[in-house]
Design a protein around this motif. Structure first.
Motif, PDB file in Angstrom:
ATOM      1  N   ILE A 157       0.822  -1.216   0.000  1.00 24.67           N
ATOM      2  CA  ILE A 157       0.000   0.000   0.000  1.00 24.67           C
ATOM      3  C   ILE A 157       0.857   1.267   0.000  1.00 24.67           C
ATOM      4  O   ILE A 157       0.375   2.357  -0.291  1.00 24.67           O
ATOM      5  N   LYS A 158       2.139   1.094   0.319  1.00 24.66           N
ATOM      6  CA  LYS A 158       3.011   2.255   0.531  1.00 24.66           C
ATOM      7  C   LYS A 158       3.079   3.176  -0.677  1.00 24.66           C
ATOM      8  O   LYS A 158       3.010   4.410  -0.553  1.00 24.66           O
ATOM      9  N   ALA A 159       3.226   2.605  -1.880  1.00 24.72           N
ATOM     10  CA  ALA A 159       3.399   3.428  -3.087  1.00 24.72           C
ATOM     11  C   ALA A 159       2.207   4.356  -3.305  1.00 24.72           C
ATOM     12  O   ALA A 159       2.369   5.548  -3.589  1.00 24.72           O
ATOM     13  N   ASN A 160       0.988   3.808  -3.149  1.00 15.06           N
ATOM     14  CA  ASN A 160      -0.201   4.637  -3.347  1.00 15.06           C
ATOM     15  C   ASN A 160      -0.344   5.688  -2.256  1.00 15.06           C
ATOM     16  O   ASN A 160      -0.819   6.802  -2.509  1.00 15.06           O
ATOM     17  N   VAL A 161       0.039   5.344  -1.039  1.00 14.12           N
ATOM     18  CA  VAL A 161       0.000   6.314   0.064  1.00 14.12           C
ATOM     19  C   VAL A 161       0.939   7.473  -0.239  1.00 14.12           C
ATOM     20  O   VAL A 161       0.564   8.649  -0.133  1.00 14.12           O
ATOM     21  N   GLU A 162       2.156   7.158  -0.625  1.00 17.50           N
ATOM     22  CA  GLU A 162       3.137   8.204  -0.910  1.00 17.50           C
ATOM     23  C   GLU A 162       2.710   9.040  -2.123  1.00 17.50           C
ATOM     24  O   GLU A 162       2.928  10.251  -2.165  1.00 17.50           O
ATOM     25  N   ARG A 163       2.092   8.405  -3.093  1.00 20.57           N
ATOM     26  CA  ARG A 163       1.631   9.125  -4.279  1.00 20.57           C
ATOM     27  C   ARG A 163       0.543  10.132  -3.912  1.00 20.57           C
ATOM     28  O   ARG A 163       0.528  11.265  -4.397  1.00 20.57           O
ATOM     29  N   THR A 164      -0.367   9.721  -3.034  1.00 20.84           N
ATOM     30  CA  THR A 164      -1.435  10.624  -2.598  1.00 20.84           C
ATOM     31  C   THR A 164      -0.882  11.772  -1.785  1.00 20.84           C
ATOM     32  O   THR A 164      -1.281  12.929  -1.956  1.00 20.84           O
ATOM     33  N   LEU A 165       0.061  11.484  -0.898  1.00 18.28           N
ATOM     34  CA  LEU A 165       0.669  12.539  -0.084  1.00 18.28           C
ATOM     35  C   LEU A 165       1.432  13.533  -0.956  1.00 18.28           C
ATOM     36  O   LEU A 165       1.450  14.732  -0.678  1.00 18.28           O
ATOM     37  N   ALA A 166       2.047  13.035  -2.004  1.00 20.09           N
ATOM     38  CA  ALA A 166       2.774  13.921  -2.920  1.00 20.09           C
ATOM     39  C   ALA A 166       1.821  14.901  -3.601  1.00 20.09           C
ATOM     40  O   ALA A 166       2.181  16.046  -3.890  1.00 20.09           O
ATOM     41  N   LYS A 167       0.595  14.444  -3.860  1.00 18.76           N
ATOM     42  CA  LYS A 167      -0.400  15.330  -4.473  1.00 18.76           C
ATOM     43  C   LYS A 167      -0.728  16.488  -3.542  1.00 18.76           C
ATOM     44  O   LYS A 167      -0.899  17.627  -3.976  1.00 18.76           O
ATOM     45  N   TYR A 168      -0.839  16.189  -2.240  1.00 18.91           N
ATOM     46  CA  TYR A 168      -1.094  17.256  -1.269  1.00 18.91           C
ATOM     47  C   TYR A 168       0.001  18.316  -1.335  1.00 18.91           C
ATOM     48  O   TYR A 168      -0.271  19.519  -1.292  1.00 18.91           O
ATOM     49  N   LYS A 169       1.237  17.869  -1.444  1.00 19.88           N
ATOM     50  CA  LYS A 169       2.360  18.808  -1.491  1.00 19.88           C
ATOM     51  C   LYS A 169       2.338  19.629  -2.767  1.00 19.88           C
ATOM     52  O   LYS A 169       2.645  20.822  -2.761  1.00 19.88           O
ATOM     53  N   ARG A 170       1.962  18.979  -3.879  1.00 16.22           N
ATOM     54  CA  ARG A 170       1.888  19.723  -5.136  1.00 16.22           C
ATOM     55  C   ARG A 170       0.784  20.772  -5.094  1.00 16.22           C
ATOM     56  O   ARG A 170       0.842  21.785  -5.801  1.00 16.22           O
ATOM     57  N   LEU A 171      -0.236  20.520  -4.270  1.00 18.29           N
ATOM     58  CA  LEU A 171      -1.337  21.468  -4.142  1.00 18.29           C
ATOM     59  C   LEU A 171      -1.026  22.585  -3.161  1.00 18.29           C
ATOM     60  O   LEU A 171      -1.869  23.446  -2.908  1.00 18.29           O
TER      61      LEU A 171
END
Length: 325
Positions: A51-65
């Motif tokens: 699950i880690k990859a999808n978690v990190e991908r979602t968190l990265a979106k928050y940072k991009r926003l």
């Protein structure tokens, strides 16, 4: 112009839209020693690294926003959401396994043949990649088969729902005003000297005078003097919407009348003379124009809703243990 964008990513032609929007993890189902378990579904483990990859991908979106820092609470919620998605996927996979499909392997081979890597230099890497892909395809096909059996392909969007969505979101179907314009451009290098800028300006002024004299058409003069991709087309830019060209260009082009030629316009690219050949006012698209797009957009939502309902039903009879909090 695209009025709406739907973000349905399909891993295979087989409808990941049916099996879920998140990519299924591609790992062996046997429990492995020494690995952190995030959850168990009917005693089958879901590992943290799955699950880690999808978690990190979602968190990265928050940072991009714009989020400077992701709080622990947000991270935990994202992790919880991802575990829930993986639990739902596992439930669908297990339900699909009970269907005892006889053509599963055949479907997998057909899809793998479309995805076979070409020109690879590492046989070992290819073998590992194929194993991972086979497991991923197997899970997606199992989940898809069960969802199809449960009627997810029979979901339809009622006409009244389409019309209601259209009415409630009419502003989203606005087509901006447009002008059919041509231009003659004399480019100016960013490092141009004052003398070079003056020469370019003098040239465009002379070309504009030729346009007004009418001895040659705008198209002919553009082919002779203009720079850029549009020169070979006689300066034709087609129909342009606001913000397609630099603001100085837009300000003039959208104020011109049909058939009118502008004064010299300076932009970051150089000097322009603009002529407008047609104008289209802003308008809201009719329901009939966007009905097909709306149907696809809402159908995805309706199918996802049914998928969630099916997963919730499977949860009632399942043994689910979440280890990762």
């Amino acid at each position: 112009m695209q009025v709406m964008k739907t973000i349905i990513c399909l891993l295979t032609a087989c409808a990941l839209s049916l099996a879920g929007n998140q990519p299924a993890w591609a790992e062996p189902i046997a429990e492995e020693k020494g690995l952190q378990i995030a959850a168990r579904v009917n005693d089958r483990p879901i590992y943290y690294h799955q699950i880690k990859a999808n978690v990190e991908r979602t968190l990265a979106k928050y940072k991009r926003l714009g989020a400077a820092k992701v709080s622990d609470d947000v991270r935990k919620q994202v992790q919880k959401d991802e575990i829930n998605r993986q639990v739902d996927m596992e439930l669908l996979v297990q339900a699909g396994e009970k269907l005892k499909q006889t053509d599963l392997e055949k479907k997998m081979e057909a899809l793998l043949s479309l995805k076979s890597p070409q020109g690879s230099t590492s046989a070992k890497k290819d073998e590992s990649k194929e194993k991972e892909m086979r497991e991923q395809l197997r899970r997606n096909l199992l989940a898809e088969s069960y969802l199809i059996q449960r009627g997810i392909q029979d979901v339809r969007v009622p006409e009244e729902d389409l019309k209601r969505f259209y009415k409630d979101n009419s502003a989203k179907f606005t087509v901006p005003e447009a002008v059919k314009a041509s231009h003659i451009m004399i480019t100016v290098n960013k490092k141009a000297t004052p003398e070079e800028i003056a020469q370019a300006n003098a040239k465009i002024v002379k070309v504009r005078e030729e346009v007004l004299q009418g001895k040659k058409s705008f198209e002919e003069l553009a082919k002779e003097h203009s720079s850029g991709d549009s020169a070979s087309k006689g300066g034709d830019l087609g129909y342009i919407n606001p913000q397609f060209m630099p603001p100085e260009f837009d300000k003039v082009a959208f104020q011109l009348k049909v058939g009118e030629v502008s004064d010299v316009v300076k932009t970051k690219f150089g000097f322009h003379v603009i002529k407008v050949f047609d104008k289209k006012p802003s308008r809201v698209q009719e329901f009939a124009e966007v009905k097909g797009l709306l149907e696809k957009f809402l159908l995805n939502q309706y199918q996802e809703r049914k998928r969630t309902e099916i997963a919730m039903e499977l949860r009632r009879d399942a043994r689910i243990e979440v280890s990762l909090k």
